[in-house]
Scaffold this active site. Structure first.
Site, mmCIF file in Angstrom:
data_model
loop_
_atom_site.group_PDB
_atom_site.id
_atom_site.type_symbol
_atom_site.label_atom_id
_atom_site.label_comp_id
_atom_site.label_asym_id
_atom_site.label_seq_id
_atom_site.Cartn_x
_atom_site.Cartn_y
_atom_site.Cartn_z
ATOM 1 C CE LYS A 93 -4.400 -1.678 1.557
ATOM 2 N NZ LYS A 93 -5.557 -1.696 2.577
ATOM 3 N NE ARG B 291 -8.296 -8.359 0.681
ATOM 4 C CZ ARG B 291 -8.048 -7.683 -0.547
ATOM 5 N NH1 ARG B 291 -6.818 -6.535 -0.211
ATOM 6 N NH2 ARG B 291 -8.660 -7.562 -1.537
#
Length: 283
Positions: free
Chosen positions: A230, A264
């Protein structure tokens, strides 16, 4: 020794079996989209998705999370029919080829969740925490599916402007407590919390949230963490998402030490290695 008051449940019911979460698990990301932020996570055909799923399962993934709606900031909105067209055939093919895999559908739409469950999904992963479809909680309760409750404000198109908080962690606790109350009223039994790193949170807020992640253990529910590649990693380091695996591993390590039960991820092998090494530390 764990404080028993703040120890989350160690099992998750998937259909007729109990999944042990005492050792953290990995959820592999399967984006059946054309515009997810990390282009190497896009598998827009059934054949490509099956190939990647096989690799992820061989590397140790327990869950496969199939999403047909890109949730990157500013992503295009797509109609329900298009999301169904992307997601349902892939889930059907995965369920047939890999019956041992726990399939998750990444959607905030109740209609997509229902069709995905009919196709073989065993878990609903809702980035909006029920905020974007008033029918979601009732649908999940009727289907008796485990539910991933994520914190976000607004939509993928507006969330970057909605990151004003007086006390971020306390507001997450309040959000989760309220949502869990309503999920229980709809008889949803298995709930997983996702603090929503990168969703309506700026870089400074994301790091502050990670530092205090263990506070969410007070809610006594399993924690899923999505940090993989991210922008808080690659923007901080001045690199590209394609170069952010090492930074992802560092933050995964911290998340596990703070109580994450599910990671995840885009990179299953490396996440499994983090879990194996962190699990060697004395508890």
């Amino acid at each position: 020794m764990d404080n028993l008051l703040f120890t989350p449940p160690r099992t998750l019911r998937i259909h007729d079996r109990l999944l042990d979460l005492s050792t953290p698990r990995v959820m592999g990301i399967l984006n059946v989209t054309q515009d997810s932020f990390y282009d190497q996570s896009r598998y827009p055909t059934v054949t490509l998705a099956l190939q990647k799923a096989e690799q992820m399962l061989q590397q140790g993934a327990t869950f496969l999370d199939v999403g047909g709606y890109s949730s990157r900031p500013g992503a295009d909105d797509i109609p329900v029919d298009e999301e169904l067209r992307r997601v349902v055939p892939v889930i059907e093919a995965l369920a047939q080829r890999f019956p041992e895999a726990v399939l998750s559908v990444d959607t905030f739409r109740a209609a997509v969740a229902e069709r995905a469950v009919e196709a073989g999904a065993a878990l609903v992963n809702d980035i909006s925490g029920g905020e974007l479809d008033p029918d979601m909680f009732a649908t999940v309760g009727r289907l008796q599916m485990p539910y991933i409750l994520m914190h976000m404000r607004g939509t993928p198109q507006t969330m970057t402007t909605l990151n004003q908080y007086e006390d971020l962690v306390q507001e997450l606790v309040d959000f989760f407590q309220e949502k869990v109350y309503f999920l229980r009223k709809h008889l949803v039994k298995d709930i997983i919390l996702d603090p929503g790193f990168g969703f309506a949170k700026n870089r400074t807020q994301n790091f502050a949230l990670l530092a205090e992640l263990d506070t969410l253990k007070m809610l006594e529910l399993p924690l899923l963490v999505g940090l993989s590649r991210k922008s808080l990693i690659w923007r901080t380091l001045g690199i590209k998402p394609e170069e952010a695996l090492n930074g992802t591993t560092v933050l995964h390590t911290l998340a596990l030490q703070k109580g994450a039960n599910i990671l995840r991820v885009h990179d299953v092998k490396e996440a499994m290695e983090v879990i194996q090494l962190v699990n060697c530390l004395p508890h």
